[in-house]
Design a protein around this motif. Structure first.
Motif, PDB file in Angstrom:
ATOM      1  N   GLY A 128     -23.116  12.983 -19.608  1.00 14.79           N
ATOM      2  CA  GLY A 128     -24.163  13.982 -19.389  1.00 14.79           C
ATOM      3  C   GLY A 128     -23.679  15.148 -18.559  1.00 14.79           C
ATOM      4  N   SER A 129     -22.832  14.864 -17.571  1.00 13.60           N
ATOM      5  CA  SER A 129     -22.331  15.919 -16.690  1.00 13.60           C
ATOM      6  C   SER A 129     -21.460  16.913 -17.440  1.00 13.60           C
ATOM      7  N   LEU A 130     -20.577  16.399 -18.318  1.00 14.20           N
ATOM      8  CA  LEU A 130     -19.687  17.345 -19.009  1.00 14.20           C
ATOM      9  C   LEU A 130     -20.456  18.216 -19.998  1.00 14.20           C
ATOM     10  N   VAL A 131     -21.556  17.687 -20.559  1.00 12.62           N
ATOM     11  CA  VAL A 131     -22.397  18.522 -21.420  1.00 12.62           C
ATOM     12  C   VAL A 131     -23.187  19.515 -20.570  1.00 12.62           C
ATOM     13  N   GLN A 132     -23.660  19.035 -19.408  1.00 13.92           N
ATOM     14  CA  GLN A 132     -24.442  19.900 -18.529  1.00 13.92           C
ATOM     15  C   GLN A 132     -23.626  21.085 -18.028  1.00 13.92           C
ATOM     16  N   THR A 133     -22.311  20.939 -17.962  1.00 15.41           N
ATOM     17  CA  THR A 133     -21.441  22.055 -17.582  1.00 15.41           C
ATOM     18  C   THR A 133     -21.705  23.287 -18.434  1.00 15.41           C
ATOM     19  N   PHE A 134     -21.996  23.064 -19.694  1.00 12.11           N
ATOM     20  CA  PHE A 134     -22.197  24.173 -20.632  1.00 12.11           C
ATOM     21  C   PHE A 134     -23.550  24.851 -20.443  1.00 12.11           C
ATOM     22  N   CYS A 135     -24.421  24.249 -19.618  1.00 13.42           N
ATOM     23  CA  CYS A 135     -25.705  24.899 -19.329  1.00 13.42           C
ATOM     24  C   CYS A 135     -25.505  26.167 -18.507  1.00 13.42           C
ATOM     25  N   HIS A 136     -24.393  26.248 -17.772  1.00 12.77           N
ATOM     26  CA  HIS A 136     -24.107  27.437 -16.972  1.00 12.77           C
ATOM     27  C   HIS A 136     -23.481  28.493 -17.893  1.00 12.77           C
TER      28      HIS A 136
END
Length: 702
Positions: free
Chosen positions: A647-655
């Motif tokens: 989830g964290s590595l996908v959430q990186t792309f939210c920025h």
């Protein structure tokens, strides 16, 4: 039948593949837009350098030339004030109180002796020319524009003396919570200053302040003053708490800025989330057709607490990681390293410039996000039609997850997919479709890490032995984590593509589901794991059995062990969620800050701690648990921890302000460091667990 094959509809898989191709294409286009935006402007305040020159007792022009040679290519010009013009010797100013005091003492009043006794008032200022009559003309015009002609009066024609009514009280530096008096209130842009800095080869960023009850005439006066100066001005950066034109004339300012091909400079908030609180900033960006550049400055209060070296480390990251294109540099006013203030700041600027260029950027006019356009600039907004395959793919992913939970048949899956897709597309094409895109991004970020873990479950289910050696387990962890990351990045590609446009790249719009993106993959994985392996032993037994199981859990006698475990889980949840976003409030330990600094030097993109310190090591330990046939509940806990990394590595792309390639590389860097931590965890636990078992049998079971 194989669990994956019985649940994954081939048509939906094909839709996801087609959507992935479309998403990758949009990400390539986005990367091209980001690559063209590779020019960084190095800016300082003109008044700040003037102050530095005065502190050092050096000629102003010499100081300006030295900073230009060091790397500063732009200077910020603010509205001038009566106080500033008087200090610079460009006008003469006295207050009514000073005139009365001089008259009482019989002192000479110079040119102001021409002011009649009846025109002297306590709350008034009186302005006359020195040898620069044009400056007084500009001041008179500015006073009329700022205060209205009824408060401005010519009390002497020869010499010309202007009276302006109002408070002449002076506020100390940094006092911004009280109204400014006449002497410190903004007037207008100073022509002489603009000409001087332009003659020395600097670009100019103007910083005008808003007017009360602003009119088109007042806005036009800003551009008339620039025209009078006869110098090119490339950018405008708001000053104060409102943009010029707020609240109802911002469109006019935007139109004038477009006519003059000016970039709007938008100052990042000190929390590094969106922008400083300036009313009207975001509408002005729209009225300027999103020709805007992000700017960063170290907060003055914070700058006093840090060293030059720490400040330099921040500049080395900000341009690349947050798409900052105007480095707003304030000087240090205390010497460091045995050097005087001048040498300290010149080295500071040279080092910033070197770090910017070392990362592949050039120094020049601030870059902007621009799509291909024959006129040289056009905001980047992909056609909504290009989002259609991505919408269909995200809907397919959601349906695949639901199919895993509810044993949906092929026709049911297609029908549900058609309903979800039709609804999402209808909402997307209504208005801007911003909320729909946000929701789709949340779905992609939440579901695809879970689908990724489900593929890993299929691999784990094939294991029938508990005799695997530690090296084999480590190897399985290495390639299985790589596979999980690759599949999770499918969701990241969808998220990045569906949100890509100038508003998101500038961070005018932001992804609103950051904390949910951390929590939902864990929750969805937990539900899937419990359903798949029937942890509660209720699958196929109806809702009554499920209700009985839940009641049984609620009737469980609470022991100290339960309380201790719950406290640990709550602390982990608080730390995990609280550390997300920009304003969580959970402090970062000093040792972690040092580790971050080390990884920033070592790697292109510093990986996230949630991945290489929590999620990826937990994945390796979960592999150990599976291949050593540990109880399902242990596998469940470790799997929930492992999906944190996905989830964290996908959430990186939210920025979205972070370049898309950097986000992909960050995921790979996280994998590399996570493998190291994970292998260490497996080897240590693999060697310790037999000793623990032996100890337990010998001492605790006797």
């Amino acid at each position: 039948m194989n669990f994956m094959k019985s649940r994954y509809n081939p048509l939906l898989l094909a839709v996801i593949v087609i959507g992935l191709v479309s998403a990758l294409w949009l990400n390539v286009v986005r990367h091209d837009v980001e690559q063209k935006n590779n020019t960084v402007e190095m800016a300082m305040e003109y008044e700040g350098l003037r102050k530095l020159a005065a502190l050092q007792g050096l000629p102003e022009e010499d100081v300006l030339r030295q900073f230009k040679d060091a790397g500063i290519n732009s200077l910020m010009i603010f509205d001038t004030t009566l106080e500033r013009l008087t200090k610079n010797g460009e006008i003469q100013t006295v207050t009514g109180g000073e005139l009365r005091q001089a008259a009482a003492l019989g002192s000479g009043m110079g040119v102001f002796a021409n002011v009649g006794v009846g025109d002297v008032e306590e709350n008034a200022a009186y302005v006359a020319a020195t040898d620069k009559q044009s400056v007084l003309d500009d001041v008179e015009q500015d006073l009329c524009l700022r205060y209205g002609a009824e408060r401005v009066k010519v009390v002497s024609e020869n010499p010309r003396i202007i009276k302006i009514k109002g408070s002449t009280t002076l506020l100390p530096d940094g006092k911004y919570d009280e109204p400014q008096g006449l002497l410190q209130a903004p007037l207008g842009l100073p022509v002489q200053d603009m000409r001087k800095v332009a003659a020395l080869g600097f670009k100019i960023i103007v910083r005008p302040q808003n007017y009360v009850d602003v009119t088109d005439e007042q806005i036009d006066s800003i551009f008339a003053r620039i025209k009078e100066a006869g110098v090119p001005v490339d950018a405008l950066m708001p000053c104060g708490t409102e943009v010029v034109g707020y609240p109802n004339k911002m469109q006019h300012l935007g139109e004038r800025m477009q006519e003059n091909n000016m970039t709007l400079v938008m100052l990042e908030h000190y929390t590094q989330l969106q922008f400083a609180k300036i009313d009207g900033l975001l509408p002005l960006a729209e009225f300027n057709d999103y020709k805007a550049a992000r700017s960063y400055v170290i907060d003055p209060t914070e700058q006093k607490k840090i060293s030059v070296g720490e400040a330099l480390r921040r500049w080395a990251l900000t341009d690349e990681e947050r798409n900052i294109r105007v480095n707003y540099i304030r000087p240090f006013l205390m010497p460091e390293g045995g050097q005087d203030i001048m040498k300290t700041n010149l080295k500071y600027v040279r080092d910033i410039k070197a770090s910017v260029e070392a990362r592949g950027y050039t120094i020049g006019e601030a870059g902007v996000f621009s799509a291909e356009n024959k006129d040289g600039f056009a905001p980047y907004f992909p056609a909504k039609v290009s989002f259609i395959p991505i919408v269909l793919a995200i809907a397919a992913g959601v349906v695949l997850y639901l199919a895993l939970l509810f044993n949906l048949g092929g026709k049911q899956q297609i029908a549900l997919w058609a309903i979800f897709s039709a609804g999402a597309l209808a909402l997307l094409f209504i208005g801007r479709g911003l909320f729909t895109r946000q929701l789709l991004a949340l779905a992609a970020a939440s579901v695809f890490p879970v689908l990724s873990m489900n593929v890993i479950f299929n691999i784990w289910d094939k294991n029938t032995s508990d005799k695997h050696n530690l090296l084999a387990i480590c190897w399985n962890g290495i390639w299985q984590l790589a596979l999980a990351i690759a599949l999770s990045l499918v969701g990241a590609a969808f998220l990045s593509a569906i949100l890509t446009d100038s508003r998101f790249l500038l961070e005018i719009d932001i992804y609103r589901g950051v904390k949910l993106t951390f929590i939902l993959p864990v929750m969805l994985t937990a539900v899937l794991f419990m359903k798949r392996y029937d942890l509660l032993q209720v699958v196929g037994k109806g809702l009554k059995t499920l209700w009985e199981r839940l009641n049984g859990l609620l009737d469980t006698e609470i022991t100290f062990r339960h309380v201790a475990v719950l406290a640990v889980l709550l602390f982990i949840a608080y730390y995990f969620v609280g550390r997300s976003g920009h304003t969580g409030g959970v402090p970062v330990p000093a040792i972690e800050l040092k580790m971050r600094a080390f990884l920033e030097q070592l790697m292109y993109a510093r990986p996230r701690e949630k991945e290489f310190m929590i999620g990826h090591p937990a994945f390796f330990v979960a592999v150990l648990a599976v291949y050593r046939c540990a109880p399902r509940w242990w596998q469940f806990v470790l799997t929930c921890a492992a999906v944190i990394g996905q989830g964290s590595l996908v959430q990186t792309f939210c920025h979205m302000r972070t370049p898309v390639v950097m986000s992909f590389v960050r995921a790979l860097d996280g994998y590399a460091v996570g493998v190291v931590f994970g292998v260490i965890a497996v080897l240590v636990l693999g060697m310790l667990l037999p000793l623990v078992v032996k100890f337990r049998r010998r001492y605790l079971e006797e």
